[in-house]
Enzyme design. Structure first.
Site, PDB file in Angstrom:
ATOM      1  N   ASP A 157       0.872  -1.166   0.000  1.00 36.14           N
ATOM      2  CA  ASP A 157       0.000   0.000   0.000  1.00 36.14           C
ATOM      3  C   ASP A 157       0.916   1.225   0.000  1.00 36.14           C
ATOM      4  O   ASP A 157       2.139   1.088   0.168  1.00 36.14           O
ATOM      5  CB  ASP A 157      -0.899  -0.041   1.238  1.00 36.14           C
ATOM      6  N   ASP A 159      -0.082   4.941   1.452  1.00 35.11           N
ATOM      7  CA  ASP A 159      -0.213   5.795   2.638  1.00 35.11           C
ATOM      8  C   ASP A 159      -0.021   4.991   3.914  1.00 35.11           C
ATOM      9  O   ASP A 159      -0.658   3.955   4.137  1.00 35.11           O
ATOM     10  CB  ASP A 159      -1.590   6.460   2.643  1.00 35.11           C
ATOM     11  N   ASP A 442      -1.531  -0.847   6.136  1.00 36.79           N
ATOM     12  CA  ASP A 442      -1.804  -0.377   7.497  1.00 36.79           C
ATOM     13  C   ASP A 442      -3.249  -0.606   7.927  1.00 36.79           C
ATOM     14  O   ASP A 442      -3.539  -0.625   9.125  1.00 36.79           O
ATOM     15  CB  ASP A 442      -1.483   1.112   7.617  1.00 36.79           C
TER      16      ASP A 442
END
Length: 604
Positions: A157, A159, A442
């Site tokens: 990912d 961010d 996250d």
């Protein structure tokens, strides 16, 4: 002294002589009874203030383990105990009793306090210094066994995975959404007086949309007492029981759904949600303190939309691109990770919900203009988690200017940028399946859950909070307090068979100390909600999801730099409740629940 000796000594102190006075004596230091060492030298004050000598054990030699610590002088030991402040370290309100001599026991109360004193001394004097300082925030922790030698493809990912952001971003998101709430949704201007509170909320909390309550829930769907807030004020436990029909239990499966989005209870699982929780709290607080009638359901919806406007209008992307040094942290570590993986022949891919212009700006800042050379496949605006669950949206290619192309996608080629798409076409076009793929993200739901449950990829959760949490866990104060809390709990469990009036009084004092210890250890992490991983003794709901949806977890992807790419991560084998703690991971978990055979014979 080794951890094993300490654990065994603590275990025997808790579990021997529980209701029988003819068992072996307490653990020894170089052959000298702890009880004798503490009681010889001078009289100690009894619980009611009179001077008396009491005992609960005979001089029979102990068959417990011999400790290598030097023998303490009798008068020194007595002086140390008598001069200590009341309660365990950092806890007030409970006097530490010292009822250990060699005379016959006077009463059960004296006996209980003697057991307490012996156990407390074991915890506070026999644990090796720095027993819990082996924790390192750069460690990768395993929920499941993973061999990096079997991983050929690494996915990321963007961010809070490839790019970590400073706390300044949360402040900007909060301030802008608060202004939207007043200007666009016409909320009272008084809300503008509330500044962002950086350490108020933590990730993984739940919000009761109808009642306007922010709370922490454990893995069994029970609210943790003392962690429910209406606005910025805690809600008394008695009121919580009234609001939820006499129970702390929340039926999350029907109230929240798999992804934690409602309809009645919402879970905040990503780091971007922390400003939203704070804005909900301050808006509720404004209406309550000003005695203004409002609908919590409308407030929840409006705050969610105000936060969404920050993202939809591209404001967050604009702030970061205008000041990359202010918002992006440790970009050089991201470059080091990518370079290392590629140099070892690994294939890399990126799947992110962010737009290409934003990702390109950030990756160029962290890695350089040729950052795309590291990746075999790049997918932007993927619309996760829907990317992983449906096969409706096709892939589209972007040209060099970021404009959409119209060609049908029959392959995913290196050097090209793709938008949207779905995992089913991704698997078909790449053939990257199963445990040879390790994906980092996250968000436990949007990034990891479906990959783990439906597609068999290996998953790695990025949990930046680990850096601060491991610092707390590694302090001597936390280690001693937690170990004493667990030891005291075990003592209460074992000695609860004493139910006369004086014994009950002792247990009330012990319970008070236990509650104070629980609050103190919680406050070391966050005064409102404590650790994101623990609710007292149980894992949090977040922690349970973390262990279910991630094979490994770490503070940042830079933790990979500490391991060889053929390294195997093994999960720690901790005993189940019915298993004997025969291995040494238990010193700081308090798992000391192994009665001796002669005591087990009493259990029916």
């Amino acid at each position: 002294m080794s951890f094993k000796q300490v654990s065994t000594s603590l275990s025997r102190t808790i579990w021997t002589t529980g209701g029988k006075r003819n068992l072996a004596g307490p653990p020894k230091l170089n052959g000298v009874s702890l009880t004798r060492a503490m009681s010889t030298g001078r009289l100690l004050q009894s619980h009611d203030g009179t001077k008396e000598q009491t005992s609960y054990l005979s001089e029979a030699s102990s068959d417990g383990p011999q400790c290598s610590q030097p023998t303490l002088g009798a008068s020194t030991a007595a002086r140390q105990l008598s001069e200590e402040p009341a309660g365990a370290s950092g806890v007030t309100g409970v006097r530490r009793q010292s009822f250990t001599t060699n005379a016959a026991p006077v009463d059960q109360k004296s006996y209980l306090w003697a057991r307490y004193t012996d156990l407390r001394r074991m915890v506070h004097e026999l644990i090796p210094p720095g027993a819990c300082k082996s924790l390192n925030s750069s460690t990768i922790y395993a929920n499941n066994e993973v061999s990096l030698a079997e991983v050929d493809i690494y996915g990321f990912d963007y961010d809070y995975t490839l790019a970590l952001y400073s706390n300044a971003l949360n402040t900007m998101i909060y301030n802008t959404a608060r202004d939207f709430l007043v200007e666009h949704f016409k909320y009272p201007a008084g809300i503008l007086n509330y500044d962002y509170i950086p350490n108020f909320a933590t990730r993984g909390l739940h919000y009761d949309i109808q009642k306007g309550l922010l709370m922490k829930i454990d893995a069994f769907h029970y609210i943790q007492a003392g962690t429910v807030y209406r606005g910025l004020q805690p809600v008394p436990d008695e009121e919580i029981l009234q609001l939820y029909g006499g129970t702390y239990h929340i039926p999350l499966q029907q109230d929240s759904g798999f992804y934690g989005k409602g309809p009645k209870v919402k879970q905040f699982m990503d780091i971007f949600s922390i400003p939203e929780m704070t804005l909900l709290a301050v808006a509720n607080d404004f209406f309550i303190t000003n005695d203004i009638d409002y609908d919590p359901v409308h407030l929840s919806k409006d705050v969610s939309e105000a936060i969404g406007m920050v993202h939809l209008k591209g404001l967050m992307y604009k702030w970061i691109m205008e000041d990359l040094d202010k918002y992006i942290l440790r970009g050089e570590e991201t470059e080091a990770v990518l370079h290392r993986l590629v140099s070892h022949g690994k294939k890399l891919f990126l799947i992110t919900n962010s737009p290409f212009s934003f990702v390109d700006k950030g990756m160029t800042h962290m890695v350089g203009k040729k950052w795309r050379d590291f990746f075999d496949v790049i997918i932007v605006q993927a619309d996760k988690p829907h990317f992983f669950t449906n096969c409706i949206k096709p892939f589209r290619r972007l040209d060099g200017n970021g404009d959409l192309r119209w060609e049908k996608i029959s392959s995913l080629d290196k050097g090209h940028i793709y938008k949207q798409g779905n995992l089913f076409d991704f698997l078909r076009l790449t053939g990257w399946r199963g445990s040879k793929v390790l994906y980092f993200g996250d968000h436990l739901y949007s990034d990891l859950a479906d990959l783990m449950l439906q597609h068999g990829w290996r998953t790695a959760a990025i949990v930046p909070e680990l850096e601060d949490e491991t610092k707390v866990v590694s302090t001597e104060r936390y280690a001693l307090s937690l170990t004493w809390l667990q030891a005291l709990t075990g003592l209460m469990e074992r000695l609860q068979i004493h139910r006369d009036a004086r014994s009950k009084q002792v247990f009330e004092e012990w319970q008070q100390e236990r509650e104070e210890l629980t609050v103190m250890t919680k406050n070391l992490f966050n005064p409102q909600f404590g650790s994101i991983f623990r609710t007292c003794h149980n894992p949090t709901y977040f922690s349970r999801r973390l262990s279910r949806f991630s094979d490994v977890y770490m503070a940042s992807i830079s933790c990979l730099l500490n391991y060889d790419l053929s390294y195997t991560f093994y999960p720690r084998r901790t005993p189940l409740q019915h298993e004997a703690p025969l291995w040494m991971d238990q010193l700081c978990t308090g798992c000391l629940k192994t009665p001796f055979l002669e005591e087990m014979s009493q259990i029916r």
